[in-house]
Write a protein that holds these residues in place. Structure first.
Motif, mmCIF file in Angstrom:
data_model
loop_
_atom_site.group_PDB
_atom_site.id
_atom_site.type_symbol
_atom_site.label_atom_id
_atom_site.label_comp_id
_atom_site.label_asym_id
_atom_site.label_seq_id
_atom_site.Cartn_x
_atom_site.Cartn_y
_atom_site.Cartn_z
ATOM 1 N N UNK A 68 33.017 28.332 48.954
ATOM 2 C CA UNK A 68 33.924 29.616 48.318
ATOM 3 C C UNK A 68 33.336 29.872 47.145
ATOM 4 N N UNK A 69 33.174 30.253 46.111
ATOM 5 C CA UNK A 69 33.259 29.949 44.277
ATOM 6 C C UNK A 69 34.242 29.268 43.864
ATOM 7 N N UNK A 70 34.502 28.544 42.657
ATOM 8 C CA UNK A 70 34.826 28.089 41.552
ATOM 9 C C UNK A 70 36.311 28.763 41.171
ATOM 10 N N UNK A 71 35.842 29.676 40.585
ATOM 11 C CA UNK A 71 36.023 31.098 40.270
ATOM 12 C C UNK A 71 37.576 31.982 40.789
ATOM 13 N N UNK A 72 36.677 32.060 41.920
ATOM 14 C CA UNK A 72 37.703 33.100 42.687
ATOM 15 C C UNK A 72 38.484 32.519 44.590
ATOM 16 N N UNK A 73 39.029 33.075 44.457
ATOM 17 C CA UNK A 73 39.081 32.680 46.484
ATOM 18 C C UNK A 73 38.642 34.318 46.993
ATOM 19 N N UNK A 90 44.810 27.072 50.559
ATOM 20 C CA UNK A 90 44.404 27.886 48.423
ATOM 21 C C UNK A 90 44.658 27.031 47.557
ATOM 22 N N UNK A 91 43.687 27.251 47.058
ATOM 23 C CA UNK A 91 43.764 26.323 45.515
ATOM 24 C C UNK A 91 44.853 27.343 44.906
ATOM 25 N N UNK A 92 46.067 26.520 44.248
ATOM 26 C CA UNK A 92 47.284 27.539 43.854
ATOM 27 C C UNK A 92 46.486 27.412 42.397
ATOM 28 N N UNK A 93 46.525 28.343 41.775
ATOM 29 C CA UNK A 93 46.614 29.867 40.736
ATOM 30 C C UNK A 93 44.874 30.044 40.294
ATOM 31 N N UNK A 94 44.327 29.891 41.346
ATOM 32 C CA UNK A 94 43.113 30.433 40.971
ATOM 33 C C UNK A 94 42.633 32.019 41.768
ATOM 34 N N UNK A 95 42.554 32.728 41.282
ATOM 35 C CA UNK A 95 42.710 34.032 42.308
ATOM 36 C C UNK A 95 42.030 34.569 43.416
ATOM 37 N N UNK A 167 43.502 41.685 44.626
ATOM 38 C CA UNK A 167 43.319 40.472 43.857
ATOM 39 C C UNK A 167 44.135 40.209 43.738
ATOM 40 N N UNK A 168 44.597 38.773 43.900
ATOM 41 C CA UNK A 168 46.019 38.634 43.049
ATOM 42 C C UNK A 168 45.478 37.055 42.816
ATOM 43 N N UNK A 169 46.579 37.239 41.500
ATOM 44 C CA UNK A 169 45.683 36.363 39.751
ATOM 45 C C UNK A 169 46.152 34.914 40.133
ATOM 46 N N UNK A 170 46.632 34.571 41.745
ATOM 47 C CA UNK A 170 46.627 33.772 41.539
ATOM 48 C C UNK A 170 48.190 33.254 42.526
ATOM 49 N N UNK A 171 48.412 32.195 43.080
ATOM 50 C CA UNK A 171 49.608 31.735 43.552
ATOM 51 C C UNK A 171 50.384 30.505 43.155
ATOM 52 N N UNK A 172 51.281 30.307 43.257
ATOM 53 C CA UNK A 172 52.142 29.246 42.545
ATOM 54 C C UNK A 172 52.520 28.389 44.124
ATOM 55 N N UNK A 173 52.894 27.092 43.742
ATOM 56 C CA UNK A 173 52.420 26.271 44.788
ATOM 57 C C UNK A 173 53.278 26.717 45.678
ATOM 58 N N UNK A 174 52.741 25.962 46.968
ATOM 59 C CA UNK A 174 53.673 27.053 48.602
ATOM 60 C C UNK A 174 53.296 27.652 49.361
#
Length: 199
Positions: A68-73, A90-95, A167-174
């Motif tokens: 996975x790249x560092x800037x988008x999942x 997935x990492x939280x807050x990553x697109x 494209x999801x701008x980033x998910x909150x934890x959970x």
């Protein structure tokens, strides 16, 4: 000829497709403080990642973070053998980029047929998302591994692509639930459910 390849479709064609762009949708499950993502570039990276990963690894929920790249999942395509449910940490807050209806095109003697999509219903945690049309009409090269997720692609091939993505701008934890339902005249899954655990 159309070949199903890991939740997308592929056929031989020539000629460019139109390009469409739109902005990502923000829902209560997402955060807005993420960087802008170039969708055309992200889609090319999605295909290159899928081509470079063996199918056994690509569909393993424990290894969805591979390459996975560092800037988008880059979320995978539909599950094999007709299964509809997939999960990924997935990492939280990553697109996050996910395919809705997509088609990989190699150059050949046949004209490109219209991409006929009758319906698309994409929901994140029950909230409706609007897919974005992306056409990469400028050829680029895929290098596929043997037994890879994109099994219909040659070892090295020049391709273009077109389709619809979210494209999801980033998910909150959970824990989050992404559901994709489509009706389209291309091979591929019509229903995929993702359980995404963001941390």
């Amino acid at each position: 000829m159309l070949i199903v390849v890991a939740g997308c479709s592929r056929h031989e064609a020539d000629g460019p497709a139109r390009t469409a762009t739109s902005k990502a949708v923000h829902t209560p499950a997402t955060v807005a403080s993420t960087p802008t993502v170039d969708l055309q570039l992200a889609v090319r990276r999605w295909y290159r990642r899928a081509a470079a990963i063996p199918a056994s690894e690509y569909f393993d929920p424990k290894r969805c973070g591979s390459q996975q790249p560092a800037d988008v999942w880059l979320l995978g395509g539909g599950a094999p053998k007709g299964r509809t449910q997939r999960r990924c940490a997935v990492p939280a807050h990553r697109p996050i980029l996910a395919p809705v209806v997509n088609e990989l095109i190699s150059h050949g003697p046949r004209p490109m047929l219209p991409l006929a999509v009758r319906s698309m219903d994409v929901r994140l945690d029950g909230e409706s998302l609007k897919p974005t049309g992306v056409d990469n009409s400028r050829p680029y090269t895929l290098k596929a591994v043997r037994g890879g997720a994109l099994s219909g692609v040659a070892d090295e091939e020049s391709v273009t692509d077109r389709g619809f993505w979210v494209l999801l701008p980033g998910l909150a934890p959970g824990s989050h639930h992404l559901v994709i339902n489509t009706q389209a005249d291309v091979p591929g899954p019509s229903h995929v459910e993702w359980t995404l655990t963001a941390s």
